[in-house]
Write a protein that holds these residues in place. Structure first.
Motif, PDB file in Angstrom:
ATOM      1  N   SER A 330       0.783  -1.369  -0.063  1.00 38.30           N
ATOM      2  CA  SER A 330      -0.031   0.140  -0.019  1.00 38.30           C
ATOM      3  C   SER A 330       0.824   1.337   0.086  1.00 38.30           C
ATOM      4  CB  SER A 330      -0.771  -0.067   1.192  1.00 38.30           C
ATOM      5  OG  SER A 330      -1.704  -1.047   1.246  1.00 38.30           O
ATOM      6  N   GLY A 331       1.945   1.199   0.598  1.00 38.68           N
ATOM      7  CA  GLY A 331       2.954   2.644   0.780  1.00 38.68           C
ATOM      8  C   GLY A 331       3.636   2.501  -0.573  1.00 38.68           C
ATOM      9  N   PHE A 332       3.911   1.515  -1.347  1.00 38.33           N
ATOM     10  CA  PHE A 332       4.276   1.949  -2.813  1.00 38.33           C
ATOM     11  C   PHE A 332       3.133   2.215  -3.676  1.00 38.33           C
ATOM     12  CE2 PHE A 332       8.219  -0.725  -1.589  1.00 38.33           C
ATOM     13  CZ  PHE A 332       9.105   0.113  -2.374  1.00 38.33           C
ATOM     14  N   GLU A 333       2.011   1.798  -3.517  1.00 47.20           N
ATOM     15  CA  GLU A 333       0.901   2.215  -4.256  1.00 47.20           C
ATOM     16  C   GLU A 333       0.585   3.555  -4.207  1.00 47.20           C
ATOM     17  OE1 GLU A 333      -1.653   1.129  -7.135  1.00 47.20           O
ATOM     18  OE2 GLU A 333      -0.728  -0.519  -5.839  1.00 47.20           O
ATOM     19  N   MET A 334       0.824   4.176  -2.952  1.00 51.91           N
ATOM     20  CA  MET A 334       0.695   5.648  -2.728  1.00 51.91           C
ATOM     21  C   MET A 334       1.768   6.454  -3.257  1.00 51.91           C
ATOM     22  SD  MET A 334      -1.248   5.757   1.079  1.00 51.91           S
ATOM     23  CE  MET A 334      -0.399   4.423   1.900  1.00 51.91           C
ATOM     24  N   LEU A 335       2.981   5.744  -3.270  1.00 54.03           N
ATOM     25  CA  LEU A 335       3.973   6.471  -3.619  1.00 54.03           C
ATOM     26  C   LEU A 335       3.992   6.723  -4.843  1.00 54.03           C
ATOM     27  CD1 LEU A 335       6.971   7.587  -2.882  1.00 54.03           C
ATOM     28  CD2 LEU A 335       7.814   5.356  -3.602  1.00 54.03           C
ATOM     29  N   LEU A 336       3.688   5.671  -5.776  1.00 50.43           N
ATOM     30  CA  LEU A 336       3.723   5.745  -7.293  1.00 50.43           C
ATOM     31  C   LEU A 336       2.408   6.549  -7.987  1.00 50.43           C
ATOM     32  CD1 LEU A 336       5.189   2.279  -8.314  1.00 50.43           C
ATOM     33  CD2 LEU A 336       6.202   4.566  -8.003  1.00 50.43           C
ATOM     34  N   THR A 337       1.409   6.697  -7.119  1.00 54.15           N
ATOM     35  CA  THR A 337       0.313   7.301  -7.582  1.00 54.15           C
ATOM     36  C   THR A 337      -0.256   8.880  -7.108  1.00 54.15           C
ATOM     37  OG1 THR A 337      -1.333   6.308  -5.758  1.00 54.15           O
ATOM     38  CG2 THR A 337      -0.903   5.099  -8.117  1.00 54.15           C
ATOM     39  N   ASP A 338       0.231   9.146  -6.006  1.00 48.54           N
ATOM     40  CA  ASP A 338       0.314  10.208  -5.534  1.00 48.54           C
ATOM     41  C   ASP A 338       0.930  11.436  -6.162  1.00 48.54           C
ATOM     42  OD1 ASP A 338      -0.130  12.814  -3.796  1.00 48.54           O
ATOM     43  OD2 ASP A 338      -0.078  11.526  -2.075  1.00 48.54           O
ATOM     44  N   PRO A 339       0.270  12.513  -6.713  1.00 47.47           N
ATOM     45  CA  PRO A 339       1.121  13.566  -7.707  1.00 47.47           C
ATOM     46  C   PRO A 339       2.277  14.151  -6.856  1.00 47.47           C
ATOM     47  CG  PRO A 339      -1.225  13.574  -7.787  1.00 47.47           C
ATOM     48  CD  PRO A 339      -1.237  12.627  -6.644  1.00 47.47           C
ATOM     49  N   LYS A 340       2.056  14.278  -5.548  1.00 46.83           N
ATOM     50  CA  LYS A 340       3.134  15.029  -4.697  1.00 46.83           C
ATOM     51  C   LYS A 340       4.472  14.360  -4.761  1.00 46.83           C
ATOM     52  CE  LYS A 340       1.818  13.327  -0.211  1.00 46.83           C
ATOM     53  NZ  LYS A 340       1.255  13.667   1.095  1.00 46.83           N
ATOM     54  N   TYR A 341       4.309  13.233  -4.968  1.00 45.90           N
ATOM     55  CA  TYR A 341       5.817  12.266  -5.159  1.00 45.90           C
ATOM     56  C   TYR A 341       6.337  12.061  -6.376  1.00 45.90           C
ATOM     57  CZ  TYR A 341       4.567  10.979  -0.558  1.00 45.90           C
ATOM     58  OH  TYR A 341       4.054  10.738   0.864  1.00 45.90           O
ATOM     59  N   ARG A 342       5.695  12.839  -7.588  1.00 46.52           N
ATOM     60  CA  ARG A 342       6.152  12.678  -8.848  1.00 46.52           C
ATOM     61  C   ARG A 342       7.485  13.289  -9.154  1.00 46.52           C
ATOM     62  NH1 ARG A 342       2.673  17.205  -9.922  1.00 46.52           N
ATOM     63  NH2 ARG A 342       0.922  15.656 -10.703  1.00 46.52           N
ATOM     64  N   ASP A 343       8.017  13.914  -8.483  1.00 45.12           N
ATOM     65  CA  ASP A 343       9.442  14.559  -8.727  1.00 45.12           C
ATOM     66  C   ASP A 343      10.622  13.498  -7.902  1.00 45.12           C
ATOM     67  OD1 ASP A 343       8.760  16.502 -10.369  1.00 45.12           O
ATOM     68  OD2 ASP A 343       8.380  17.779  -8.692  1.00 45.12           O
ATOM     69  N   ASN A 344       9.963  12.664  -7.075  1.00 46.03           N
ATOM     70  CA  ASN A 344      10.892  11.805  -6.037  1.00 46.03           C
ATOM     71  C   ASN A 344      11.784  10.929  -7.306  1.00 46.03           C
ATOM     72  OD1 ASN A 344      11.790   9.053  -4.657  1.00 46.03           O
ATOM     73  ND2 ASN A 344      10.897  10.737  -2.979  1.00 46.03           N
ATOM     74  N   ARG A 345      13.017  10.868  -6.923  1.00 51.11           N
ATOM     75  CA  ARG A 345      13.856  10.046  -7.635  1.00 51.11           C
ATOM     76  C   ARG A 345      13.433   8.533  -7.586  1.00 51.11           C
ATOM     77  NH1 ARG A 345      20.556   9.696  -6.794  1.00 51.11           N
ATOM     78  NH2 ARG A 345      20.922   8.189  -8.555  1.00 51.11           N
ATOM     79  N   THR A 346      13.207   8.128  -6.441  1.00 53.53           N
ATOM     80  CA  THR A 346      12.871   6.702  -6.336  1.00 53.53           C
ATOM     81  C   THR A 346      11.525   6.362  -7.281  1.00 53.53           C
ATOM     82  OG1 THR A 346      13.566   6.474  -4.237  1.00 53.53           O
ATOM     83  CG2 THR A 346      11.946   4.872  -4.726  1.00 53.53           C
ATOM     84  N   VAL A 347      10.593   7.235  -7.200  1.00 52.35           N
ATOM     85  CA  VAL A 347       9.464   7.108  -8.221  1.00 52.35           C
ATOM     86  C   VAL A 347       9.886   6.958  -9.633  1.00 52.35           C
ATOM     87  CG1 VAL A 347       7.007   8.180  -8.809  1.00 52.35           C
ATOM     88  CG2 VAL A 347       7.768   8.292  -6.567  1.00 52.35           C
TER      89      VAL A 347
END
Length: 637
Positions: A330-347
């Motif tokens: 669920s954490g990975f799901e939120m990380l890859l779909t939430d727009p606020k994390y789009r600039d994260n290098r891991t994403v």
């Protein structure tokens, strides 16, 4: 139109800029080459060598480490004609990351004798905060800026007496130094810098277990996750940190994608595999301790796991693995779909891997055989370090330690006995030692535990000293008067006088004191006795009117109060043997009220710390929590 206000100076001369503050949970570190013999080009080459060495050091000791938010990094910067290395790391909830950075900086300083390192965090000079118990009195937070440096693996402090930057010679600078002033002192008079082994030991106390502490801060756990996520975690193990943080800091907007059907999820709960995942202890605790309702797509799998958990112990283990895997997925799901994390290098890296899986036919998800060949695929560490045994905690506070050692863990090494791990025990022991030294400090004053003789005023008047000598306090007399006012026997057992007739004569404290005054001082004593009698009569009358003396209105207590009333008139109370039983009952009544009050005080604490529990603890009594009452109260609510 009126002209500008001439009193307003604005940004004219004397304005040194707005104060700079670091963001929350950040540590800043700067490395300077302070050597007047080197040219700017040579300094730049030295800094580049330091940066490369730091990268090599990180590769050697941090091969498996996972940073909470940001990693250690150094960049070459310039300002005010100086070139230096600077880094800024956001360590989030992991204070361990901050001290790991201090360890790296200290190791680098031991390899380059020309460099001087300055490290601060949101609270300022946090190394001094660690060594607060050993600092001199003049080194306060108000004047500590730019005074603390790391050089050749040692802690150096710029003293008050330092060469001023204006070239005015040696003069005390009882304020915070500017960076230029501190560097001028280091260049011109490095010999005056303070190097105290005691301060250094306190400041670097948390580094005592490094580098072994780096591996000890990691935790491995086997979890059940989709095969696609297992592929991502195997390729990018450090991606667990931002995923756990996305899960830990979730909000309603981030949870919205989890309500979709399986086909709409990036990692649907299908084709689950068991893999060992590497966390830090902070990350593992953030996932494990969270109460999280399963998303719609995971409900069927969780219900089946709960049913199996009831039947056998193996099903219970699988349920725990599935629950942890559900949270991580669920954490990975939120990380890859939430727009606020789009600039994260891991994403970005994870999305590239997923795109390659779909577009490149030569790539495929790992098979069960390939997963079985992964390194430490079955490793699972014991997580008993998360459990807090309050009995062990109290034992550690008392300086004791459990002698028996617990058995080796099923999935990990032997767990040390006592409260927490060895590091926690050492920190707790140090805290208790500091507290005991504070309590045992005979020179402690109202402003703190440290008060030197030189800080006391030397020009004390002789008259005040004589006045202090004349003042005295009779503890026995004060205790006797307090016992009388509380309706208790006025004399301690060892103060009773045996009666030759077999009884016991007990003099009222007020009557005995008044007779003593009358017999020793004559007329003056009689006057003082009369005044004292009047004061005590008024005081007792007010207490009786307020009901303060009516602690237990039994017949024996009323008889005792009548006896005290006669004693106030200067008469001696002689209790015959026939009254012994009543006096014993009276003492039992008083003890009952005392016990009742103590128990009610302890109960009102609700299991928390309080005066009742502290008093009972001092008397060596440890009462259990009132679990039954708390449970019944919960049911009533």
């Amino acid at each position: 139109m009126e002209g500008p206000n001439e009193d307003f100076k604005g940004f004219e001369d004397g304005f040194s800029g707005f104060p700079k503050h670091l963001p929350e949970d950040c540590v800043e570190y700067c490395i300077y080459v302070i050597d007047s013999k080197l040219s700017p080009k040579e300094i730049l080459g030295e800094l580049e060598a330091v940066r490369k060495e730091s990268l090599n050091l990180i590769d050697d000791i941090l091969t498996e480490y996972i940073w909470q938010r940001e990693s250690f990094k150094l960049d070459i910067e310039s300002g005010k004609g100086k070139v230096y290395l600077r880094g800024l790391t956001n360590y989030g909830d992991s204070v361990e990351d901050e001290w790991l950075i201090v360890y790296i900086l200290r190791e680098i300083s031991s390899r380059f004798p020309q460099i001087w390192i300055k490290v601060v965090d949101t609270d300022g000079e946090f190394l001094l905060a660690e060594a607060a118990n050993a600092l001199p009195r003049w080194l306060t937070p108000e004047i500590a800026d730019n005074r603390v440096w790391i050089h050749e693996s040692a802690l150096r402090i710029v003293p008050l007496i330092a060469a001023s930057s204006a070239g005015a010679g040696t003069a005390p600078i009882s304020r915070s130094l500017t960076l230029e002033e501190a560097q001028d002192v280091i260049k011109s008079t490095p010999d005056i810098l303070i190097h105290s082994p005691l301060i250094e030991e306190e400041a670097f106390y948390r580094l005592r277990n490094y580098p072994a502490q780096i591996k000890d801060s990691l935790h491995h756990a086997v979890i059940l996750i989709p095969r696609k996520l297992a592929y991502i975690l195997h390729a990018r193990p450090a991606s667990i940190a931002p995923a756990v943080e996305a899960f830990y800091l979730r909000d309603p907007v981030a949870l919205r994608p989890l309500q979709n059907r399986n086909s709409d999820l990036v990692f649907p709960p299908q084709d689950l595999v068991a893999v060992s995942t590497r966390f830090t202890r902070v990350l593992y605790a953030q996932v494990k301790s969270q109460q999280f309702s399963p998303p719609l797509a995971w409900i069927d799998a969780m219900i089946k796991a709960e049913t199996d958990a009831v039947n056998d112990s193996l099903g219970l283990k699988n349920h725990d693995k599935l629950e942890m895997g559900m949270k991580v997925t669920s954490g990975f799901e939120m990380l890859l779909t939430d727009p606020k994390y789009r600039d994260n290098r891991t994403v970005r890296e994870a999305k590239i891997l997923l795109d390659d899986l779909e577009s490149d036919d030569s790539l495929a998800l790992p098979t069960d055989k390939e997963i079985a060949g992964w390194k430490e695929v079955d490793r699972e560490d014991n997580d008993s370090w998360m459990d807090i045994n309050f009995e062990d905690f109290e034992r550690e506070l008392k300086g004791e330690r459990k002698q028996t050692s617990s058995a080796p863990g099923v999935f990990g090494p032997e767990v040390p006995s006592g409260f927490g791990d060895a590091k926690t025990q050492a920190d707790l022991k140090k805290m208790v030692e500091r507290f005991e030294s504070f309590l045992n400090d005979e020179n402690a004053g109202i402003d703190g535990a440290e008060m030197d003789d030189m800080d006391m005023e030397e020009d004390t008047d002789d008259d005040s000293e004589d006045e202090d000598k004349d003042v005295s306090f009779d503890e026995r007399e004060f205790a006797r008067m307090m016992r009388e006012m509380m309706g208790m026997p006025s004399e301690e057992p060892d103060e009773m006088v045996d009666n030759p007739s077999g009884g016991t004569n007990v003099q009222s404290g007020k009557g005995a004191r008044i007779e003593e005054l009358e017999s020793t001082d004559g007329e003056d004593g009689a006057d003082e006795a009369n005044e004292m009698r009047k004061v005590m009569e008024k005081l007792e009358a007010e207490l009786n009117e307020a009901g303060a003396l009516n602690l237990d209105p039994t017949p024996s207590k009323l008889a005792a109060l009548k006896g005290l009333a006669k004693a106030e008139q200067g008469e001696d109370i002689v209790r015959d043997q026939d009254l012994d039983d009543e006096s014993e009952d009276e003492e039992l009544d008083i003890d009952f009220n005392l016990a009742k009050n103590l128990l009610e005080s302890f109960k009102s604490q609700g299991g928390m710390a309080g005066p009742g529990g502290n008093l009972l603890g001092l008397m060596g009594m440890q009462l259990p929590r009132d679990e039954d009452d708390s449970e019944s109260a919960t049911q009533r609510r």
